[in-house]
Design an enzyme around this catalytic site. Structure first.
Site, PDB file in Angstrom:
ATOM      1  NE  ARG A   4       0.758  10.737  10.150  1.00 30.76           N
ATOM      2  CZ  ARG A   4       0.201   9.731   9.488  1.00 30.76           C
ATOM      3  NH1 ARG A   4      -0.959   9.270   9.890  1.00 30.76           N
ATOM      4  NH2 ARG A   4       0.766   9.225   8.417  1.00 30.76           N
ATOM      5  CB  CYS A  62      -4.967  10.697  11.383  1.00 31.09           C
ATOM      6  SG  CYS A  62      -3.385   9.974  11.826  1.00 31.09           S
ATOM      7  CG  ASP A 122       3.269   1.439   9.411  1.00 37.10           C
ATOM      8  OD1 ASP A 122       3.494   1.703   8.225  1.00 37.10           O
ATOM      9  OD2 ASP A 122       2.996   2.313  10.251  1.00 37.10           O
ATOM     10  CE  LYS A 132      -1.695   1.606   4.039  1.00 33.34           C
ATOM     11  NZ  LYS A 132      -1.350   3.015   4.315  1.00 33.34           N
ATOM     12  CG  ASN A 133       2.319   2.655   3.529  1.00 37.74           C
ATOM     13  OD1 ASN A 133       1.152   2.962   3.239  1.00 37.74           O
ATOM     14  ND2 ASN A 133       2.712   2.439   4.765  1.00 37.74           N
ATOM     15  NE  ARG A 158      -7.100   4.711   5.221  1.00 39.74           N
ATOM     16  CZ  ARG A 158      -6.489   5.765   5.750  1.00 39.74           C
ATOM     17  NH1 ARG A 158      -6.871   6.256   6.902  1.00 39.74           N
ATOM     18  NH2 ARG A 158      -5.474   6.333   5.120  1.00 39.74           N
TER      19      ARG A 158
HETATM   20  C1  EPZ Z   1       4.452   6.847   6.193  1.00 38.41           C
HETATM   21  O1  EPZ Z   1       3.724   7.927   6.746  1.00 38.41           O
HETATM   22  C2  EPZ Z   1       3.477   5.679   6.117  1.00 38.41           C
HETATM   23  N1  EPZ Z   1       2.360   6.041   5.240  1.00 38.41           N
HETATM   24  C3  EPZ Z   1       2.964   5.344   7.512  1.00 38.41           C
HETATM   25  O2  EPZ Z   1       2.121   4.203   7.402  1.00 38.41           O
HETATM   26  C4  EPZ Z   1       4.165   4.987   8.393  1.00 38.41           C
HETATM   27  O3  EPZ Z   1       3.706   4.727   9.708  1.00 38.41           O
HETATM   28  C5  EPZ Z   1       5.156   6.154   8.410  1.00 38.41           C
HETATM   29  O4  EPZ Z   1       5.557   6.469   7.050  1.00 38.41           O
HETATM   30  C6  EPZ Z   1       6.414   5.842   9.212  1.00 38.41           C
HETATM   31  O5  EPZ Z   1       7.037   4.717   8.692  1.00 38.41           O
HETATM   32  C7  EPZ Z   1       2.531   5.999   3.901  1.00 38.41           C
HETATM   33  O6  EPZ Z   1       3.593   5.693   3.401  1.00 38.41           O
HETATM   34  C8  EPZ Z   1       1.342   6.352   3.069  1.00 38.41           C
HETATM   35  P1  EPZ Z   1       6.626  10.158   8.339  1.00 38.41           P
HETATM   36  P2  EPZ Z   1       4.385   9.406   6.765  1.00 38.41           P
HETATM   37  O7  EPZ Z   1       6.584  11.415   7.551  1.00 38.41           O
HETATM   38  O8  EPZ Z   1       5.167   9.625   5.545  1.00 38.41           O
HETATM   39  C9  EPZ Z   1       6.516  13.317  11.881  1.00 38.41           C
HETATM   40  C10 EPZ Z   1       0.193   2.910   7.701  1.00 38.41           C
HETATM   41  O9  EPZ Z   1      -0.302   2.402   8.719  1.00 38.41           O
HETATM   42  N2  EPZ Z   1       6.562  14.319  10.803  1.00 38.41           N
HETATM   43  O10 EPZ Z   1       7.828   9.282   8.268  1.00 38.41           O
HETATM   44  O11 EPZ Z   1       3.313  10.366   7.098  1.00 38.41           O
HETATM   45  C11 EPZ Z   1       5.178  12.583  11.908  1.00 38.41           C
HETATM   46  O12 EPZ Z   1       4.216  13.327  12.624  1.00 38.41           O
HETATM   47  C12 EPZ Z   1       0.736   4.326   7.756  1.00 38.41           C
HETATM   48  O13 EPZ Z   1       0.311   2.342   6.592  1.00 38.41           O
HETATM   49  C13 EPZ Z   1       6.713  15.667  11.133  1.00 38.41           C
HETATM   50  O14 EPZ Z   1       6.801  16.020  12.306  1.00 38.41           O
HETATM   51  O15 EPZ Z   1       5.368   9.267   8.011  1.00 38.41           O
HETATM   52  C14 EPZ Z   1       5.528  11.292  12.582  1.00 38.41           C
HETATM   53  O16 EPZ Z   1       5.535  11.482  13.983  1.00 38.41           O
HETATM   54  C15 EPZ Z   1       0.524   4.982   9.110  1.00 38.41           C
HETATM   55  N3  EPZ Z   1       6.731  16.588  10.132  1.00 38.41           N
HETATM   56  C16 EPZ Z   1       6.951  11.012  12.089  1.00 38.41           C
HETATM   57  O17 EPZ Z   1       7.466  12.265  11.638  1.00 38.41           O
HETATM   58  C17 EPZ Z   1       6.622  16.237   8.801  1.00 38.41           C
HETATM   59  O18 EPZ Z   1       6.678  17.120   7.932  1.00 38.41           O
HETATM   60  C18 EPZ Z   1       7.012  10.004  10.939  1.00 38.41           C
HETATM   61  O19 EPZ Z   1       6.298  10.548   9.867  1.00 38.41           O
HETATM   62  C19 EPZ Z   1       6.464  14.862   8.489  1.00 38.41           C
HETATM   63  C20 EPZ Z   1       6.445  13.922   9.500  1.00 38.41           C
END
Ligand code: EPZ
Length: 422
Positions: A123, A118, A308, A22-23, A400
């Site tokens: 996020r 969420c 995840d 998915k990701n 999802r």
């Molecule tokens: C991706 O989300 C995945 N989603 C998530 O999977 C996964 O948990 C996550 O990466 C971490 O591995 C998809 O790929 C669609 P991040 P993403 O940016 O890109 C903070 C699932 O269950 N952050 O690495 O949103 C954020 O709040 C989903 O399939 C900032 O602070 O994750 C989080 O605490 C859930 N500022 C951490 O970093 C930003 O600009 C990791 O976020 C971006 C992120």
């Protein structure tokens, strides 16, 4: 809203086919915006999130055709009609923000709604914003939307990420393929989905090196061309189904699984007394004792233990011999499955980002509530071993990210059925 009923106590046996990630698909699909020629994805997962991304791309003027029941997704962006990603779609799925980088690169402008929070956290998008600004974009927040422009197009630069954000790495990687000059992403995310995106972009003519490491270098090119790309296997679905025979008993072979996708996860399983064997077809899993042993887990960016898989691992540790400590270091609120597991008899103490799980030798089925994608599947896993019947409500979260859970688990002997909601 549909529910899923699981009756515990049946050991599992057989094979489960693991779908495309998915990701990975959710970042590969927006890549079509980078070129006018068709991009076709094979091995795409059949999930509601993919349908949501399809709606978003169609709202921008992309032609999207799903074939073979959704396993093949053919896209063509020869004539975009909009550069605005609307709140109604973005609030449903945060990954909608992955159109920001490609639209800036191709159209030099984009209006993308902030996703809003969420269940698992606020996020924010600050890392995406500062990274794209480093490439010359001007981004302003107005009425909940990011208004971004790149006058004269994006320019290559050194882009240090304060945190190895997966989404920010993906947005910048896609944007940099068409920027003028060289871009270096420092502290880049290393997830297999990033490597999959880079390999697809290279097929489209992009010049990228270092994907899978913390330093990715991209030489911008004038244009990209169409391609066909097979989506990488979903390591999170893989890890989820690897836990099913550990919790329920028996032995299951996860088809398409490769050790390289789940090394840190498998290391923890082996520490807990679980046998994982790589076969020609996938990964075979069984628990060597009658219960797994307790282990401590800390979630980290890849190659560390994946956040995840934290909820699913907690479901297993509820049945383990001994006490386990789970540290969630990626998201600020990702233990909502804990109170639901406690309704089934689990003994869990949550303090901030740390959950202490005291293993119990049996749990009882109950009515429980799915709160987010991975929490919902952890409740189903727990139901496989709990005495009696577990009813997981609000399973739209599940749909999802998991194709036909009841069919895949039912085919290896689980007593599981879906009840259509009113
Ligand atoms: C991706 O989300 C995945 N989603 C998530 O999977 C996964 O948990 C996550 O990466 C971490 O591995 C998809 O790929 C669609 P991040 P993403 O940016 O890109 C903070 C699932 O269950 N952050 O690495 O949103 C954020 O709040 C989903 O399939 C900032 O602070 O994750 C989080 O605490 C859930 N500022 C951490 O970093 C930003 O600009 C990791 O976020 C971006 C992120």
């Amino acid at each position: 809203m549909d529910s899923i009923i699981v009756r515990g106590g049946r050991p599992l046996s057989g094979q489960i086919a693991i779908a495309g990630a998915k990701n990975a698909a959710l970042t590969l699909m927006p890549a079509t915006l980078l070129c006018e020629e068709p991009l076709t994805l094979t091995n795409a997962p059949r999930l509601s999130d993919i349908r949501t991304m399809t709606q978003l791309l169609q709202s921008l003027g992309v032609e999207v055709t799903a074939m073979q029941g959704g396993k093949v997704v053919a896209m063509s962006s020869h004539g975009l009609t909009s550069t605005r990603a609307d709140y109604d779609i973005v609030r449903k799925m945060r990954a909608s923000n992955l159109v920001l980088g490609p639209l800036l690169a191709r159209e030099h402008q984009a209006i993308v709604s902030l996703p809003g929070g969420c269940a698992i956290g606020a996020r924010p998008m600050d890392i995406h914003i500062s990274a794209l600004e480093a490439l010359g974009a001007e981004i302003e927040l107005k009425d909940g939307y990011l208004h971004a422009v790149a006058r004269g197009g994006l320019k290559g630069a050194v882009v240090p990420l304060r945190f190895a954000s997966v989404g920010a790495t993906e947005n910048v990687l896609m944007a940099a393929t068409l920027a003028k000059g060289t871009t270096v992403i420092e502290n880049a995310a290393r997830e297999p989905e990033i490597v999959d995106l880079a390999s697809c972009l290279r097929k489209m003519g992009a010049q990228i090196e270092g994907d899978g490491t913390s330093r990715i270098e991209i030489q911008g090119v004038d244009r990209l061309h169409g391609a066909t790309h097979a989506v990488v296997t979903d390591r999170i679905e893989l890890g989820t189904y690897m836990l099913a025979p550990v919790i329920a008993g028996g032995e299951v072979e996860c088809l398409g699984g490769r050790l390289s996708l789940v090394e840190s996860f498998v290391a923890k399983l082996q520490e807990a007394g679980i046998e994982v064997t790589e076969t020609d077809l996938g990964l075979k899993v069984r628990c060597l004792g009658d219960r797994p042993k307790a282990v401590d887990v800390t979630t980290e960016p890849f190659p560390g233990f994946p956040t995840d898989l934290q909820a699913q691992m907690m479901a297993m540790l509820c049945f383990a011999q001994g006490t386990s400590v789970l540290e969630e270091r990626i998201f600020e609120n990702r233990f909502m499955h804990a109170p639901e597991l406690m309704r089934m008899g689990a003994r869990i103490d949550v303090h901030g980002g740390t959950a202490t799980v005291h293993g119990v030798d049996k749990m009882k089925g109950a009515q429980v509530m799915a709160t987010d994608l991975r929490a919902s599947v952890s409740l189903i896993l727990a139901g496989l071993a709990a005495e009696g019947e577990t009813q997981v409500n609000r399973v739209y979260h599940l749909d999802r990210g998991y194709e036909h859970v009841e069919e895949k688990l039912g085919a290896v002997g689980a007593q599981i059925e879906r009840i259509q909601g009113q």
